[in-house]
Design a protein around this motif. Structure first.
Motif, mmCIF file in Angstrom:
data_model
loop_
_atom_site.group_PDB
_atom_site.id
_atom_site.type_symbol
_atom_site.label_atom_id
_atom_site.label_comp_id
_atom_site.label_asym_id
_atom_site.label_seq_id
_atom_site.Cartn_x
_atom_site.Cartn_y
_atom_site.Cartn_z
ATOM 1 N N PHE A 60 0.848 -1.189 0.000
ATOM 2 C CA PHE A 60 0.000 0.000 0.000
ATOM 3 C C PHE A 60 0.884 1.239 0.000
ATOM 4 N N TYR A 61 1.871 1.233 0.896
ATOM 5 C CA TYR A 61 2.723 2.406 1.034
ATOM 6 C C TYR A 61 3.572 2.605 -0.224
ATOM 7 N N ALA A 62 4.137 1.506 -0.715
ATOM 8 C CA ALA A 62 4.997 1.602 -1.902
ATOM 9 C C ALA A 62 4.230 2.232 -3.058
ATOM 10 N N MET A 63 2.953 1.857 -3.152
ATOM 11 C CA MET A 63 2.114 2.382 -4.218
ATOM 12 C C MET A 63 1.939 3.903 -4.059
ATOM 13 N N LEU A 64 1.596 4.299 -2.809
ATOM 14 C CA LEU A 64 1.391 5.730 -2.544
ATOM 15 C C LEU A 64 2.647 6.519 -2.868
ATOM 16 N N ARG A 65 3.787 5.958 -2.422
ATOM 17 C CA ARG A 65 5.026 6.701 -2.554
ATOM 18 C C ARG A 65 5.433 6.821 -4.026
ATOM 19 N N SER A 66 5.308 5.735 -4.759
ATOM 20 C CA SER A 66 5.753 5.829 -6.157
ATOM 21 C C SER A 66 4.847 6.767 -6.941
ATOM 22 N N ALA A 67 3.568 6.789 -6.587
ATOM 23 C CA ALA A 67 2.669 7.736 -7.252
ATOM 24 C C ALA A 67 3.101 9.163 -6.945
ATOM 25 N N ALA A 68 3.466 9.401 -5.676
ATOM 26 C CA ALA A 68 3.880 10.742 -5.265
ATOM 27 C C ALA A 68 5.147 11.153 -5.997
ATOM 28 N N VAL A 69 6.109 10.218 -6.045
ATOM 29 C CA VAL A 69 7.380 10.528 -6.706
ATOM 30 C C VAL A 69 7.152 10.818 -8.185
ATOM 31 N N ALA A 70 6.293 10.006 -8.810
ATOM 32 C CA ALA A 70 6.025 10.204 -10.234
ATOM 33 C C ALA A 70 5.385 11.557 -10.474
ATOM 34 N N GLY A 71 4.474 11.926 -9.585
ATOM 35 C CA GLY A 71 3.775 13.201 -9.735
ATOM 36 C C GLY A 71 4.706 14.392 -9.586
ATOM 37 N N LEU A 72 5.788 14.200 -8.842
ATOM 38 C CA LEU A 72 6.685 15.316 -8.572
ATOM 39 C C LEU A 72 7.890 15.346 -9.504
ATOM 40 N N ARG A 73 7.923 14.385 -10.440
ATOM 41 C CA ARG A 73 9.085 14.324 -11.329
ATOM 42 C C ARG A 73 9.262 15.624 -12.106
ATOM 43 N N ILE A 74 8.133 16.259 -12.374
ATOM 44 C CA ILE A 74 8.159 17.518 -13.129
ATOM 45 C C ILE A 74 9.071 18.544 -12.459
ATOM 46 N N LEU A 75 9.164 18.454 -11.114
ATOM 47 C CA LEU A 75 9.960 19.445 -10.382
ATOM 48 C C LEU A 75 11.452 19.337 -10.694
ATOM 49 N N ASP A 76 11.870 18.181 -11.193
ATOM 50 C CA ASP A 76 13.286 18.045 -11.555
ATOM 51 C C ASP A 76 13.571 18.646 -12.922
ATOM 52 N N GLU A 77 12.519 18.898 -13.674
ATOM 53 C CA GLU A 77 12.732 19.317 -15.057
ATOM 54 C C GLU A 77 12.610 20.824 -15.263
ATOM 55 N N VAL A 78 11.767 21.470 -14.482
ATOM 56 C CA VAL A 78 11.602 22.925 -14.658
ATOM 57 C C VAL A 78 12.153 23.645 -13.433
ATOM 58 N N PRO A 79 12.455 24.937 -13.571
ATOM 59 C CA PRO A 79 12.894 25.693 -12.397
ATOM 60 C C PRO A 79 11.782 25.725 -11.337
ATOM 61 N N VAL A 80 12.186 25.607 -10.077
ATOM 62 C CA VAL A 80 11.211 25.645 -8.985
ATOM 63 C C VAL A 80 11.549 26.820 -8.078
ATOM 64 N N ILE A 81 10.524 27.593 -7.766
ATOM 65 C CA ILE A 81 10.727 28.735 -6.883
ATOM 66 C C ILE A 81 9.964 28.471 -5.601
ATOM 67 N N ARG A 82 10.691 28.294 -4.514
ATOM 68 C CA ARG A 82 10.041 28.016 -3.232
ATOM 69 C C ARG A 82 9.987 29.304 -2.422
ATOM 70 N N ILE A 83 8.785 29.669 -1.994
ATOM 71 C CA ILE A 83 8.634 30.899 -1.217
ATOM 72 C C ILE A 83 8.090 30.548 0.167
ATOM 73 N N GLY A 84 8.799 31.004 1.188
ATOM 74 C CA GLY A 84 8.381 30.690 2.563
ATOM 75 C C GLY A 84 7.159 31.500 2.952
#
Lengths: 648, 153
Positions: free
Chosen positions: A21-45
């Motif tokens: 169950f957890y592995a499934m959740l985590r891989s889905a999360a990682v896949a969904g966030l892959r985009i963040l490795d490809e475009v610039p990300v601006i984090r604002i506190g």
């Protein structure tokens, strides 16, 4: 018997499914966030502190400017990294560059960064504060003086992940500890917490494992877990920051606790003043439920746990366990006798585990990395780290996490950067209204649960306020007594009337109406209040007075016998005066700065203050150009007559 | 609805009306089946509840340790002087109400005031005038000045 059966059942059934169950959740999360490795990300506190400093405007500027130029990038709202002095803070991660952090970003700098860094490729190192990961171009936070002392066990993800998106937490192994715990027999999980000797981070330092064990062994089917987020100490904002920056860590810790003690329901008791924290926590709970991490059959196991928010209506005494529980039951928050402990009979008379926000945060990393890892940091008696909110007269205020046993001197001088503006350090206030003011000579005391008690203070929940030569110690004692006398629930006579009486004496002293004999009364009252109060609010209320009497007796004496405030801070004993020798006929700044029009131009063109009208707001003193520095403060009041006599 | 729901119920009422009307307290007591004194007790015990209507603009001055040492009291005095009301009061025209709060947790921006849920940093007496002017106190301000001028003469 029945509980054991259920556990065995849960253990057998949970093994394969929870992990999958957890592995499934985590891989889905990682896949969904892959985009963040490809475009610039601006984090604002955008925690409360960031928003107050103008982070929302910066966020909107980034969005608008990126849109205008058609640059593909993600603008992400994150929590707070703890560098309060640098807010609003922005972290830009662009492929091919190290992640760079920029401090005190305003609209102008935001536009500049979009133009030069995001549109072209110049990282604007001149504006950067630090890099996140080691690189060949720019120093990292580890190279800061505070980086040497800091050790982030629970604040590691704060300011880097989006607190409103559970996927960010999952991608960083969030809820992995829960998955691991659910596959282990609950008693074994509890033993790990006990072995780690995790002590409650609310201030008292009671071992969490023992508390949980008591609740686990207490008879009854219905048990509760409550997280105490009623952070009432003035000057403390650690819990708020965690709730806003990494809410899922708290939730995960609470679920593991509930699994250990066999609780089926829990509450997050959060101050209603913390609107942002409540808001983010609500969203976090919703997302955890959607993912099957909260609610019925968590991660497909047989364990169910429901969690909801209870917004506290604001009473300092409700930080005390029994009072907190009573306020949840719809009564006034008045503390009760113990025993029975809450773990035996708490909310609605059922066994209840009540822990501080930070205590729950330590649970997932302990489960994941083991008790040894936790005990390797800090001191044998107080293992782990401590989170402090540094504020007051300090160069780099903010939130820091350091190993237990770090000394106050290291914390103030090295981590916080010392007292700014060349002023002299006078005292450090630690532990809020229950703590005390410690002088220079006490700075080498290591900070843990036990060492500070000897000096008359206590660790408390972690608020540290640095005071410099401009702060009057009698006034600060009066401030805390005013706080406790207002917040006293009124149950115990000594706390109700004694603190009020102490406050009146201190008030007399700062007004120049005190007598030396009153100091003895203060001491006697302090001892009586300590003995005659039921809960820790009363028992510790005299601490600010006792420590200031002990370490700063001279200031009390000056107020009483000389009617003089050595720090030039008490308005009743201080006057503002414009030194004619330094004042210039060409300058009118002070006149414009005065909110009550107390400053006038004398016949000779120099300025003077009408003492009748003056409200002692400090405006003219700040406004007077440094070349002149003509506005000075005088204490005692008699000095004014001397000056006027001399200068006429 | 049971006794234990008392605080959340009061919070919801306050959210809707901005304060706790006496009539509402009586109804709450009836609906939850608890003595009226307990409802009134809770409504007066907790800082968050208020029994009189708030002003159109709510001003909360932070009195945390850091703010107090940085001049929070001066800021509070300035608000009191300009608005001619004390802590916990509302101006007669119902425009402004003034409160003191324990700590809003922005100690590095001290002294701090929360005006209509927006945190204002470094609230000096000059900033107080600025805040009030921006909220439309200009008329009253003029009056104030006239008064003080008259007194001066």
């Amino acid at each position: 018997m029945r509980r054991e059966n259920r556990e065995r059942e849960a253990g057998v059934m949970a093994v394969p499914s929870a992990e999958k169950f957890y592995a499934m959740l985590r891989s889905a999360a990682v896949a969904g966030l892959r985009i963040l490795d490809e475009v610039p990300v601006i984090r604002i506190g955008t925690a409360t502190c960031g928003i107050a400093a103008g982070a929302l405007l910066v966020r909107d500027t980034f969005r608008d400017e990126l849109n205008k130029r058609g640059i593909e990038a993600r603008v992400m709202e994150v929590g707070c990294m703890g560098h309060c002095y640098a807010e609003p803070m922005v972290i830009i991660t662009k492929p091919g560059f190290p992640s760079l952090c920029y401090n005190n970003v305003d609209e102008e700098l935001a536009i500049h960064l979009v133009d030069d860094f995001l549109a072209r490729g110049d990282p604007c190192y001149e504006f950067a504060m630090a890099a996140l990961e080691p690189n060949d171009f720019f120093p990292t936070f580890q190279d800061f003086p505070r980086g040497i002392y800091e050790e982030k066990m629970i604040l590691g993800d704060c300011g880097l992940i989006d607190p409103q998106e559970i996927d960010h937490f999952l991608a960083r192994d969030g809820y992995l500890a829960l998955c691991k715990a659910l596959q282990t027999e609950s008693n074994q999980v509890l033993q790990e917490i006990k072995k780690a000797n995790l002590r409650g981070r609310g201030g008292a330092g009671f071992p969490a494992g023992e508390k949980w064990d008591m609740a686990r062994k207490a008879p009854g089917e219905i048990k509760f877990v409550i997280c105490n987020g009623d952070e009432g100490d003035p000057g403390a904002f650690m819990d708020r920051n965690i709730l806003e920056s990494n809410p899922h860590l708290v939730i995960e810790g609470m679920i593991i606790c509930a699994y250990c003690v066999g609780a089926s329901r829990g509450f997050l008791y959060i101050r209603s003043e913390y609107r942002q924290a409540v808001c983010r926590m609500e969203r976090a709970l919703e997302q955890a439920r959607e993912k099957g991490l909260l609610g019925e059959r968590i991660l497909g196991s047989n364990f169910s746990f429901n969690l909801e928010i209870f917004t506290a209506a604001g009473a300092f005494v409700c930080g005390e366990g029994t009072a907190l529980v009573k306020s949840m039951e719809g009564k006034m928050g008045i503390p009760e006798h113990r025993p029975p402990e809450l773990a035996e009979s708490g909310y609605l008379g059922k066994p209840t585990v009540l822990n501080n926000v930070k205590t729950f945060c330590y649970v997932p990393p302990i489960i994941l990395r083991g008790a040894r890892w936790f005990r390797d940091v800090g001191t044998p008696e107080s293992p782990g780290t401590a989170v402090f909110a540094l504020a007051g007269k300090i160069s780099a205020p903010g939130l820091v996490e350091v190993p237990m046993g770090t000394t106050l001197r290291q914390l103030i001088d090295d981590v916080g950067g010392g007292v700014p503006h060349g002023k002299r350090f006078k005292a450090v206030q630690i532990g809020g209204p229950s703590g005390g003011c410690l002088p220079e000579q006490a700075l080498d005391i290591p900070i843990d649960f036990d060492s500070l008690l000897g000096a008359g203070a206590m660790m408390g929940s972690g608020g540290i306020i640095v005071l410099d030569e401009d702060d009057c110690m009698v006034r600060i004692a009066r401030f805390f007594l005013n706080f406790t006398q207002e917040e006293s629930c009124g149950k115990c006579t000594f706390c109700r009337l004694g603190t009020r009486h102490m406050f009146r004496i201190l008030d007399d002293i700062i007004r120049g109406k005190g007598e030396m004999g009153q100091l003895e009364t203060l001491r006697r009252l302090a001892e009586d209040i300590k003995i005659g109060s039921l809960c820790n609010l009363g028992k510790t209320a005299p601490n600010p007075v006792l420590t200031t009497l002990r370490y700063f007796f001279d200031e009390y004496r000056a107020h009483i016998s000389e009617k003089r405030c050595p720090a030039l801070s008490c308005p009743e004993l201080t006057v503002y005066f414009i030194e004619p020798k330094r004042c210039s006929k060409l300058c009118n700044v002070c006149i414009g700065s005065c909110p009550v029009e107390a400053i006038f131009t004398r016949d000779d063109g120099l300025k003077a203050i009408d003492q009748e009208k003056c409200v002692k707001c400090d405006n003219c003193l700040k406004a007077c150009p440094p070349d002149y520095s003509a506005v000075i403060k005088l204490s005692p009041l008699s000095l004014l007559d001397e000056r006027l006599g001399k200068n006429k | 609805m049971q006794e234990k729901d008392l605080i959340p119920v009061l919070e919801r009422i306050q959210k809707k009306y901005g304060y706790l009307p006496l009539q509402a307290l009586k109804s709450v007591a009836r609906e939850l089946g608890v003595p009226a004194v307990q409802v009134y007790g809770a409504a007066t015990f907790f800082k968050q509840f208020r029994l009189n209507p708030p002003g159109k603009y709510q001003i909360e001055v932070c009195m945390g340790t850091a703010c107090y040492m940085a001049g929070g009291q001066v800021a509070l005095d300035s608000f009191e002087r300009r608005l001619k009301i004390g802590v916990g009061e509302t101006t007669p025209d119902g425009e402004f109400s003034l409160e003191r709060v324990a700590c809003v947790g922005c100690c590095n921006l001290a002294p701090v005031a929360v005006v209509d849920n927006v945190v204002e940093k470094n609230v000096t007496p000059t900033r107080v005038d600025g805040i009030l002017l921006s909220l439309g106190l200009s008329e009253e301000n003029k009056e104030n000045k006239e008064n003080s001028n008259a007194q001066g003469k």
